[in-house]
Design a protein around this motif. Structure first.
Motif, PDB file in Angstrom:
ATOM      1  N   TYR A  92       0.846  -1.198   0.000  1.00 30.98           N
ATOM      2  CA  TYR A  92       0.000   0.000   0.000  1.00 30.98           C
ATOM      3  C   TYR A  92       0.879   1.244   0.000  1.00 30.98           C
ATOM      4  N   ASN A  93       0.375   2.299  -0.617  1.00 29.53           N
ATOM      5  CA  ASN A  93       0.962   3.629  -0.459  1.00 29.53           C
ATOM      6  C   ASN A  93      -0.156   4.652  -0.489  1.00 29.53           C
ATOM      7  N   THR A  94       0.015   5.741   0.201  1.00 32.52           N
ATOM      8  CA  THR A  94      -1.022   6.776   0.185  1.00 32.52           C
ATOM      9  C   THR A  94      -1.023   7.485  -1.163  1.00 32.52           C
ATOM     10  N   PRO A  95      -2.180   7.571  -1.805  1.00 35.43           N
ATOM     11  CA  PRO A  95      -2.233   8.265  -3.098  1.00 35.43           C
ATOM     12  C   PRO A  95      -2.295   9.782  -2.955  1.00 35.43           C
ATOM     13  N   TRP A  96      -2.366  10.284  -1.731  1.00 38.70           N
ATOM     14  CA  TRP A  96      -2.488  11.732  -1.538  1.00 38.70           C
ATOM     15  C   TRP A  96      -1.188  12.460  -1.882  1.00 38.70           C
ATOM     16  N   TYR A  97      -0.040  11.852  -1.547  1.00 31.76           N
ATOM     17  CA  TYR A  97       1.217  12.548  -1.843  1.00 31.76           C
ATOM     18  C   TYR A  97       2.328  11.600  -2.280  1.00 31.76           C
ATOM     19  N   THR A  98       1.966  10.335  -2.614  1.00 32.07           N
ATOM     20  CA  THR A  98       2.921   9.432  -3.240  1.00 32.07           C
ATOM     21  C   THR A  98       2.206   8.684  -4.369  1.00 32.07           C
ATOM     22  N   MET A  99       2.960   7.913  -5.155  1.00 30.61           N
ATOM     23  CA  MET A  99       2.352   7.105  -6.213  1.00 30.61           C
ATOM     24  C   MET A  99       3.128   5.795  -6.331  1.00 30.61           C
ATOM     25  N   ASN A 100       2.558   4.857  -7.082  1.00 34.93           N
ATOM     26  CA  ASN A 100       3.228   3.584  -7.271  1.00 34.93           C
ATOM     27  C   ASN A 100       3.304   3.252  -8.758  1.00 34.93           C
ATOM     28  N   GLU A 101       4.254   2.395  -9.108  1.00 30.21           N
ATOM     29  CA  GLU A 101       4.503   2.054 -10.509  1.00 30.21           C
ATOM     30  C   GLU A 101       3.339   1.318 -11.175  1.00 30.21           C
ATOM     31  N   PRO A 102       2.726   0.304 -10.533  1.00 29.47           N
ATOM     32  CA  PRO A 102       1.646  -0.416 -11.227  1.00 29.47           C
ATOM     33  C   PRO A 102       0.505   0.483 -11.676  1.00 29.47           C
ATOM     34  N   THR A 333      -9.070   6.354  -0.032  1.00 29.98           N
ATOM     35  CA  THR A 333      -7.900   5.769   0.613  1.00 29.98           C
ATOM     36  C   THR A 333      -7.232   4.739  -0.281  1.00 29.98           C
ATOM     37  N   TYR A 334      -8.053   4.002  -1.014  1.00 26.81           N
ATOM     38  CA  TYR A 334      -7.507   2.922  -1.840  1.00 26.81           C
ATOM     39  C   TYR A 334      -7.462   3.266  -3.326  1.00 26.81           C
ATOM     40  N   SER A 335      -7.504   4.557  -3.672  1.00 30.36           N
ATOM     41  CA  SER A 335      -7.280   4.954  -5.065  1.00 30.36           C
ATOM     42  C   SER A 335      -5.905   4.463  -5.518  1.00 30.36           C
ATOM     43  N   SER A 336      -5.826   3.934  -6.744  1.00 35.33           N
ATOM     44  CA  SER A 336      -4.550   3.499  -7.333  1.00 35.33           C
ATOM     45  C   SER A 336      -3.848   2.456  -6.469  1.00 35.33           C
ATOM     46  N   HIS A 337      -4.616   1.552  -5.864  1.00 34.93           N
ATOM     47  CA  HIS A 337      -4.021   0.551  -4.974  1.00 34.93           C
ATOM     48  C   HIS A 337      -3.001  -0.289  -5.736  1.00 34.93           C
ATOM     49  N   PRO A 338      -1.775  -0.413  -5.225  1.00 29.89           N
ATOM     50  CA  PRO A 338      -0.737  -1.124  -5.978  1.00 29.89           C
ATOM     51  C   PRO A 338      -1.042  -2.593  -6.235  1.00 29.89           C
ATOM     52  N   VAL A 339      -1.661  -3.272  -5.275  1.00 30.80           N
ATOM     53  CA  VAL A 339      -1.982  -4.687  -5.472  1.00 30.80           C
ATOM     54  C   VAL A 339      -3.067  -4.846  -6.528  1.00 30.80           C
ATOM     55  N   GLY A 340      -4.113  -4.032  -6.438  1.00 32.45           N
ATOM     56  CA  GLY A 340      -5.185  -4.096  -7.423  1.00 32.45           C
ATOM     57  C   GLY A 340      -4.685  -3.791  -8.824  1.00 32.45           C
ATOM     58  N   CYS A 341      -3.823  -2.785  -8.951  1.00 36.45           N
ATOM     59  CA  CYS A 341      -3.311  -2.414 -10.275  1.00 36.45           C
ATOM     60  C   CYS A 341      -2.376  -3.482 -10.821  1.00 36.45           C
ATOM     61  N   ALA A 342      -1.621  -4.135  -9.962  1.00 41.18           N
ATOM     62  CA  ALA A 342      -0.747  -5.221 -10.413  1.00 41.18           C
ATOM     63  C   ALA A 342      -1.566  -6.393 -10.935  1.00 41.18           C
ATOM     64  N   VAL A 343      -2.642  -6.721 -10.236  1.00 39.92           N
ATOM     65  CA  VAL A 343      -3.521  -7.800 -10.688  1.00 39.92           C
ATOM     66  C   VAL A 343      -4.158  -7.421 -12.024  1.00 39.92           C
ATOM     67  N   ALA A 344      -4.585  -6.175 -12.145  1.00 37.49           N
ATOM     68  CA  ALA A 344      -5.210  -5.712 -13.394  1.00 37.49           C
ATOM     69  C   ALA A 344      -4.233  -5.793 -14.562  1.00 37.49           C
ATOM     70  N   LEU A 345      -2.969  -5.497 -14.323  1.00 35.09           N
ATOM     71  CA  LEU A 345      -1.969  -5.601 -15.384  1.00 35.09           C
ATOM     72  C   LEU A 345      -1.816  -7.037 -15.860  1.00 35.09           C
ATOM     73  N   LYS A 346      -1.750  -7.980 -14.918  1.00 34.74           N
ATOM     74  CA  LYS A 346      -1.652  -9.390 -15.306  1.00 34.74           C
ATOM     75  C   LYS A 346      -2.939  -9.850 -15.981  1.00 34.74           C
ATOM     76  N   ASN A 347      -4.069  -9.392 -15.501  1.00 31.21           N
ATOM     77  CA  ASN A 347      -5.361  -9.710 -16.114  1.00 31.21           C
ATOM     78  C   ASN A 347      -5.390  -9.228 -17.571  1.00 31.21           C
ATOM     79  N   LEU A 348      -4.876  -8.022 -17.793  1.00 29.47           N
ATOM     80  CA  LEU A 348      -4.827  -7.463 -19.147  1.00 29.47           C
ATOM     81  C   LEU A 348      -3.877  -8.263 -20.033  1.00 29.47           C
ATOM     82  N   ASP A 349      -2.752  -8.714 -19.460  1.00 33.46           N
ATOM     83  CA  ASP A 349      -1.827  -9.566 -20.213  1.00 33.46           C
ATOM     84  C   ASP A 349      -2.547 -10.804 -20.740  1.00 33.46           C
ATOM     85  N   LEU A 350      -3.302 -11.456 -19.874  1.00 36.23           N
ATOM     86  CA  LEU A 350      -3.977 -12.700 -20.236  1.00 36.23           C
ATOM     87  C   LEU A 350      -5.097 -12.454 -21.245  1.00 36.23           C
TER      88      LEU A 350
END
Length: 470
Positions: A92-102, A333-350
Motif C-alpha cells: 500500500y501507499n497513500t495516493p495523496w502525496y505518493t504514487m506507485n509504478e503499477p 484511501t484505496y485509489s490506485s491501490h498497488p496490489v489491485g493495479c498489479a492484478v489488473a496488469l496481469k489480467n490485461l496480459d492474459l
C-alpha cells in the motif's frame, strides 16, 4: 479446464455453521426489512475455472461469473501470484502525496485501449465509486468553467449504476428505489431502450427514433445549459441485458456533443472482454464517450478495483481555466491501490494473449444455443450480445406480460438449476447468464441443457400449483 473436485475438509456441517454465524452477525447486500440482519445465503466454499462448489460439495457452473466479473475464471494462478508478489513488494501507499509504478503503467495501458482522446485514468475501488467519481468530476468541471447550474444528469428506466448515493440516484430498475432516497432533483429518467417492450405495432427503427426524439426534447425542455451529463450502459446489464436498437447510442452521442453534455459510458460490465474487447464503446457501438467507467472484469474479480477514463480535452479545459487554484477535492484511501493495479496488469496480459480472441469466437455459439430456449412456453425472449444474455420469462408470448408471481419465477428456476449443477442469477422473472470468458462450446451446451431443464421443471411446478395454464 478439468472439472473441479469436491473440497477436502469442507462439510455440510461447516456450511450450516457459517450460515448460523451469518444470521447472527452478517448483514447481507440487498436485504428486505423483514429479515435484515437475520438471514443467510448459500455458501460457496471453493472455485476452479468456470465452476464453483457450494457448501454441500456440489459442483456448479458459474453462470453469472460471480457478478459479471470473474472473466478469467476462478483459481487463476497467474492472478493470485501477481497479488502475492506485489503485496510482498509494496502492499500500500497513500495516493495523496505518493504514487506507485503499477498504477501509472496500468493507466498508460488502459489509455491505449480506450477510444479517442480518453487518456487520463482515476482509479477507484469499484463501479459505484467510479460512477460517483465521474459525476463529481462533471460537477467540478462545470464549477471551474463558471457554469454551476449545469449539473442535471440524464439516465434511463431500467438502468443500474451503483449503490452509493449519487450513483444509485441514477438507477431506474423496478423496486431499486421504492424505499431508498436519492438525489432526485439532479436526475431525469428517460425511457428504457428495450426493443422487446416497445409499443405494440411499432417497428424497432421507429422505437429507436422515438427514443432519440425523447432525448432531444428533454434537452430542449430542461435546457442544455442545465444538463451536465448523460450516463448510460452500452448494454443495460442488471436491467435485463437490454441491447439498444442499432444507431441509438450514436444518435444520443451526437446530441450530447452538440449541446456540450458529457457522454459517460458505464462499461462496468461490458468492459474487459464481456463483449470481446477491452472496451466496447468504439469497437462494438462506434461511439467515443467523454468518460468511460470501468470495474469488475478489470481484475476478473480478484481484487476490488474500478476507475474512470477521462478525455484529455476535459483536462485541458480545466488547465486553461481562470481558476488554477480550484481543487478537485475527491479521492479514496484505496485509489490506485498497488496490489489491485498489479492484478489488473496481469489480467490485461492474459486477455490480450488470447482470451479476447476466444471470447469473440465462442460468443456467437453462446447466443445461438441460448436462443433455442425460446421454444419453451415460459420464455418470452432470449437476448444478448457477446458473452452476456438474458432469458426473460412471460405469462404468454402474445402479450409479453410477466407472470403475476414474477418475483418467484427466477428464484424457482435458479433453485432447480442449482440442484442440476448451474448457478443462475435470477432477476425477478429473468435469468441472466454471463459466464467466465474461458467457457468452451461443450460447457455452453451443458449450461444451456441444465437451464432448459430448470425452466421446464419450473413450468411443471407452476401448472401443478394452478398458477399458470399455458
Amino acid at each position: 479446464m478439468a472439472a473441479m473436485t469436491r473440497l477436502s475438509g469442507k462439510s455440510k456441517a461447516s456450511a450450516e455453521t457459517m450460515q448460523d454465524i451469518a444470521r447472527r452477525h452478517l448483514v447481507q447486500p440487498w436485504p428486505v426489512a423483514g429479515s435484515i440482519g437475520d438471514e443467510s445465503r448459500g455458501v460457496i466454499g471453493a472455485a476452479d475455472g468456470i465452476y464453483v462448489t457450494d457448501g454441500e460439495g456440489r459442483q456448479l457452473i458459474d453462470g453469472p461469473a460471480g457478478m459479471w466479473c470473474t472473466n478469467l475464471g476462478h483459481r487463476r494462478r497467474e492472478l493470485a501470484q501477481a497479488m502475492y508478489e506485489q503485496a510482498m513488494e509494496l502492499s500500500y501507499n497513500t495516493p495523496w502525496y505518493t504514487m506507485n509504478e503499477p498504477s501509472a503503467v496500468l493507466a498508460q495501458r488502459l489509455a491505449t485501449h480506450a477510444p479517442g482522446d480518453l487518456d487520463h485514468v482515476f482509479f477507484t475501488t469499484g463501479g459505484s465509486s467510479a460512477v460517483e467519481t465521474a459525476l463529481r468530476f462533471m460537477q467540478f468541471y462545470n464549477n471551474v468553467r463558471g457554469r454551476p447550474e449545469k449539473k442535471m444528469i440524464l439516465s434511463r428506466g431500467g438502468a443500474y449504476h451503483g449503490s452509493s448515493y449519487l450513483s444509485a440516484s441514477l438507477n431506474g430498475r423496478p423496486r431499486d428505489r421504492d424505499w431508498m432516497d436519492g438525489a432526485d432533483d439532479l436526475v431525469v429518467k428517460l425511457t428504457c431502450p428495450d426493443p422487446f417492450r416497445r409499443p405494440a405495432g411499432t417497428s424497432v427503427e421507429a422505437f429507436r427514433d422515438s427514443l432519440v426524439e425523447e432525448f432531444r426534447q428533454a434537452v430542449e425542455r430542461i435546457g442544455a445549459d442545465r444538463i451536465g451529463a448523460f450516463v448510460g450502459e452500452p448494454v443495460m446489464a442488471s436491467g435485463g441485458v437490454i441491447v439498444p436498437p442499432d444507431g441509438y447510442l450514436s444518435a444520443i452521442r451526437e446530441i450530447c456533443r452538440d449541446n456540450d453534455i458529457l457522454f459517460i459510458a458505464d462499461e462496468v460490465v461490458t468492459g474487459f472482454g464481456r463483449l470481446g474487447h477491452v472496451f466496447a464503446s468504439k469497437e462494438v457501438f462506434g461511439i467515443e464517450p467523454d468518460i468511460i467507467i470501468f470495474a469488475k472484469g478489470v481484475t476478473s474479480g480478484y481484487f476490488p478495483l474500478g476507475g474512470a477514463i477521462i478525455s484529455a480535452r476535459l483536462m485541458e479545459d480545466l488547465r486553461k481555466s481562470n481558476h488554477g487554484e480550484a481543487m478537485f477535492a475527491h479521492g479514496l484511501t484505496y485509489s490506485s491501490h498497488p496490489v489491485g493495479c498489479a492484478v489488473a496488469l496481469k489480467n490485461l496480459d492474459l486477455l490480450e494473449a488470447g482470451v479476447l480472441d476466444h471470447a469473440r469466437a465462442v460468443a456467437p455459439y453462446f447466443q445461438r444455443q441460448l436462443k433455442t430456449l425460446e421454444d419453451l412456453a415460459l420464455v418470452g425472449e432470449v437476448r444478448g450480445l457477446g458473452l452476456m444474455a438474458c432469458v426473460e420469462c412471460v405469462a404468454d408470448k402474445q402479450s409479453g406480460n410477466p407472470l403475476a408471481l414474477d418475483t418467484e419465477v427466477g428464484q424457482r428456476i435458479d433453485a432447480h438449476c442449482h440442484e442440476l449443477g448451474l448457478l443462475v442469477r435470477p432477476l425477478i422473472h429473468m435469468c441472466v447468464m454471463s459466464p467466465p470468458l474461458i467457457i468452451t462450446s461443450e460447457q455452453i451446451d451443458t449450461m444451456v441443457s441444465i437451464l432448459r431443464e430448470g425452466i421446464s421443471r419450473t413450468m411443471d411446478d407452476l401448472r401443478s400449483e394452478g398458477l399458470w395454464d399455458a
